[in-house]
Design a protein around this motif. Structure first.
Motif, PDB file in Angstrom:
ATOM      1  N   ALA A  32       0.833  -1.215   0.000  1.00 52.18           N
ATOM      2  CA  ALA A  32       0.000   0.000   0.000  1.00 52.18           C
ATOM      3  C   ALA A  32       0.864   1.259   0.000  1.00 52.18           C
ATOM      4  O   ALA A  32       0.577   2.211  -0.743  1.00 52.18           O
ATOM      5  CB  ALA A  32      -0.934  -0.010   1.209  1.00 52.18           C
ATOM      6  N   LEU A  33       1.916   1.275   0.810  1.00 51.86           N
ATOM      7  CA  LEU A  33       2.803   2.443   0.854  1.00 51.86           C
ATOM      8  C   LEU A  33       3.531   2.639  -0.472  1.00 51.86           C
ATOM      9  O   LEU A  33       3.699   3.770  -0.944  1.00 51.86           O
ATOM     10  CB  LEU A  33       3.813   2.308   1.994  1.00 51.86           C
ATOM     11  N   LEU A  34       3.943   1.538  -1.075  1.00 50.06           N
ATOM     12  CA  LEU A  34       4.632   1.617  -2.358  1.00 50.06           C
ATOM     13  C   LEU A  34       3.699   2.147  -3.444  1.00 50.06           C
ATOM     14  O   LEU A  34       4.080   3.037  -4.217  1.00 50.06           O
ATOM     15  CB  LEU A  34       5.147   0.231  -2.731  1.00 50.06           C
ATOM     16  N   LEU A  35       2.480   1.636  -3.494  1.00 49.69           N
ATOM     17  CA  LEU A  35       1.506   2.115  -4.476  1.00 49.69           C
ATOM     18  C   LEU A  35       1.148   3.585  -4.243  1.00 49.69           C
ATOM     19  O   LEU A  35       1.013   4.351  -5.200  1.00 49.69           O
ATOM     20  CB  LEU A  35       0.249   1.253  -4.440  1.00 49.69           C
ATOM     21  N   ALA A  36       1.007   3.970  -2.978  1.00 50.45           N
ATOM     22  CA  ALA A  36       0.678   5.368  -2.673  1.00 50.45           C
ATOM     23  C   ALA A  36       1.822   6.300  -3.071  1.00 50.45           C
ATOM     24  O   ALA A  36       1.584   7.368  -3.652  1.00 50.45           O
ATOM     25  CB  ALA A  36       0.351   5.520  -1.192  1.00 50.45           C
ATOM     26  N   ALA A  37       3.052   5.914  -2.778  1.00 45.15           N
ATOM     27  CA  ALA A  37       4.200   6.749  -3.148  1.00 45.15           C
ATOM     28  C   ALA A  37       4.302   6.881  -4.667  1.00 45.15           C
ATOM     29  O   ALA A  37       4.512   7.981  -5.196  1.00 45.15           O
ATOM     30  CB  ALA A  37       5.490   6.166  -2.574  1.00 45.15           C
ATOM     31  N   GLY A  38       4.141   5.773  -5.362  1.00 47.12           N
ATOM     32  CA  GLY A  38       4.191   5.811  -6.827  1.00 47.12           C
ATOM     33  C   GLY A  38       3.062   6.642  -7.421  1.00 47.12           C
ATOM     34  O   GLY A  38       3.283   7.438  -8.337  1.00 47.12           O
ATOM     35  N   SER A  39       1.861   6.475  -6.891  1.00 43.72           N
ATOM     36  CA  SER A  39       0.713   7.248  -7.381  1.00 43.72           C
ATOM     37  C   SER A  39       0.902   8.735  -7.130  1.00 43.72           C
ATOM     38  O   SER A  39       0.616   9.562  -7.997  1.00 43.72           O
ATOM     39  CB  SER A  39      -0.572   6.781  -6.695  1.00 43.72           C
ATOM     40  N   THR A  40       1.383   9.069  -5.958  1.00 38.07           N
ATOM     41  CA  THR A  40       1.628  10.471  -5.636  1.00 38.07           C
ATOM     42  C   THR A  40       2.668  11.065  -6.575  1.00 38.07           C
ATOM     43  O   THR A  40       2.503  12.188  -7.064  1.00 38.07           O
ATOM     44  CB  THR A  40       2.079  10.622  -4.169  1.00 38.07           C
ATOM     45  N   GLY A  41       3.725  10.316  -6.846  1.00 38.93           N
ATOM     46  CA  GLY A  41       4.750  10.790  -7.776  1.00 38.93           C
ATOM     47  C   GLY A  41       4.204  11.036  -9.171  1.00 38.93           C
ATOM     48  O   GLY A  41       4.531  12.035  -9.807  1.00 38.93           O
ATOM     49  N   LEU A  42       3.349  10.132  -9.628  1.00 39.77           N
ATOM     50  CA  LEU A  42       2.747  10.307 -10.960  1.00 39.77           C
ATOM     51  C   LEU A  42       1.807  11.507 -10.997  1.00 39.77           C
ATOM     52  O   LEU A  42       1.795  12.269 -11.961  1.00 39.77           O
ATOM     53  CB  LEU A  42       1.996   9.042 -11.366  1.00 39.77           C
ATOM     54  N   ILE A  43       1.022  11.662  -9.957  1.00 40.97           N
ATOM     55  CA  ILE A  43       0.076  12.782  -9.892  1.00 40.97           C
ATOM     56  C   ILE A  43       0.813  14.108  -9.844  1.00 40.97           C
ATOM     57  O   ILE A  43       0.445  15.062 -10.527  1.00 40.97           O
ATOM     58  CB  ILE A  43      -0.860  12.634  -8.668  1.00 40.97           C
ATOM     59  N   GLN A  44       1.884  14.173  -9.069  1.00 40.34           N
ATOM     60  CA  GLN A  44       2.595  15.442  -8.905  1.00 40.34           C
ATOM     61  C   GLN A  44       3.417  15.833 -10.126  1.00 40.34           C
ATOM     62  O   GLN A  44       3.832  16.970 -10.233  1.00 40.34           O
ATOM     63  CB  GLN A  44       3.475  15.398  -7.656  1.00 40.34           C
ATOM     64  N   GLN A  45       3.636  14.916 -11.067  1.00 46.91           N
ATOM     65  CA  GLN A  45       4.357  15.270 -12.291  1.00 46.91           C
ATOM     66  C   GLN A  45       3.567  16.258 -13.136  1.00 46.91           C
ATOM     67  O   GLN A  45       4.141  17.040 -13.876  1.00 46.91           O
ATOM     68  CB  GLN A  45       4.629  14.023 -13.127  1.00 46.91           C
ATOM     69  N   ASN A  46       2.256  16.226 -13.003  1.00 47.44           N
ATOM     70  CA  ASN A  46       1.401  17.079 -13.840  1.00 47.44           C
ATOM     71  C   ASN A  46       1.041  18.401 -13.170  1.00 47.44           C
ATOM     72  O   ASN A  46       0.249  19.160 -13.701  1.00 47.44           O
ATOM     73  CB  ASN A  46       0.115  16.327 -14.203  1.00 47.44           C
ATOM     74  N   ILE A  47       1.596  18.668 -12.008  1.00 46.52           N
ATOM     75  CA  ILE A  47       1.283  19.898 -11.288  1.00 46.52           C
ATOM     76  C   ILE A  47       2.448  20.867 -11.480  1.00 46.52           C
ATOM     77  O   ILE A  47       3.568  20.583 -11.052  1.00 46.52           O
ATOM     78  CB  ILE A  47       1.042  19.621  -9.787  1.00 46.52           C
ATOM     79  N   PRO A  48       2.205  22.023 -12.106  1.00 43.76           N
ATOM     80  CA  PRO A  48       3.321  22.943 -12.384  1.00 43.76           C
ATOM     81  C   PRO A  48       3.947  23.526 -11.113  1.00 43.76           C
ATOM     82  O   PRO A  48       5.148  23.657 -11.029  1.00 43.76           O
ATOM     83  CB  PRO A  48       2.689  24.031 -13.253  1.00 43.76           C
ATOM     84  N   VAL A  49       3.129  23.874 -10.125  1.00 41.92           N
ATOM     85  CA  VAL A  49       3.645  24.433  -8.873  1.00 41.92           C
ATOM     86  C   VAL A  49       3.050  23.609  -7.737  1.00 41.92           C
ATOM     87  O   VAL A  49       1.852  23.666  -7.475  1.00 41.92           O
ATOM     88  CB  VAL A  49       3.261  25.921  -8.709  1.00 41.92           C
ATOM     89  N   LEU A  50       3.913  22.828  -7.079  1.00 46.82           N
ATOM     90  CA  LEU A  50       3.434  21.938  -6.023  1.00 46.82           C
ATOM     91  C   LEU A  50       3.001  22.702  -4.778  1.00 46.82           C
ATOM     92  O   LEU A  50       3.655  23.663  -4.368  1.00 46.82           O
ATOM     93  CB  LEU A  50       4.529  20.936  -5.657  1.00 46.82           C
TER      94      LEU A  50
END
Length: 152
Positions: A32-50
């Motif tokens: 679960a932690l691995l999937l959450a970290a990976g998902s968060t990384g993918l989601i944040q790639q599309n955000i210009p200003v975090l």
């Protein structure tokens, strides 16, 4: 950005250890932690200003992880998942703070939502080490509450 990759490396190592050496609660939490970290990384790639506004995608990932951790905490015959759930609840609460008050400083929002990740990974490793020790000492270790110890 180097600290993000360092965290990913630590997360992969800890989750891998939990998946290969842990019991069911450790394996599920590691996954679960691995999937959450990976998902968060993918989601944040599309955000210009975090963290400039409410991170809705990250909040959804955190809420799903929180729900998974609550179930694991309630079912597992372990104490450490309660700490993981509590710490992750604090991180998830940062999204609530930002939603209620958009004036929350961007850096504060970022730190509050992410700072708990390192102790959570450490707790996963400690839980896995303790599980391995119980297996070596007794030959078995209950994974879930109300499980018959004669069934392995």
């Amino acid at each position: 950005m180097d600290r993000v990759w360092l965290f990913y490396a630590i997360q992969v190592a800890a989750s891998g250890y939990a998946i290969f050496r842990g019991g069911a609660p450790e394996r599920l939490t590691g996954l679960a932690l691995l999937l959450a970290a990976g998902s968060t990384g993918l989601i944040q790639q599309n955000i210009p200003v975090l963290f400039a506004g409410l991170e809705v995608g990250v909040m959804l990932v955190d809420l799903i992880l929180l729900a998974v951790m609550i179930v694991i905490t309630l079912k597992a015959d372990r104490f450490w998942p309660a700490w993981v759930t509590a710490l992750h609840g604090l991180g998830t609460g940062a999204h609530l703070a930002r939603a209620l008050s958009p004036d929350v400083i961007r850096l504060v929002y970022a730190v509050l939502s992410a700072a708990w990740s390192y102790p959570i990974v450490l707790l996963l490793v400690i839980g896995t080490v303790r599980h391995s020790r119980r297996i070596r000492a007794h030959g078995w270790d209950l994974d879930w509450s109300r499980q018959d110890p004669t069934i392995r």
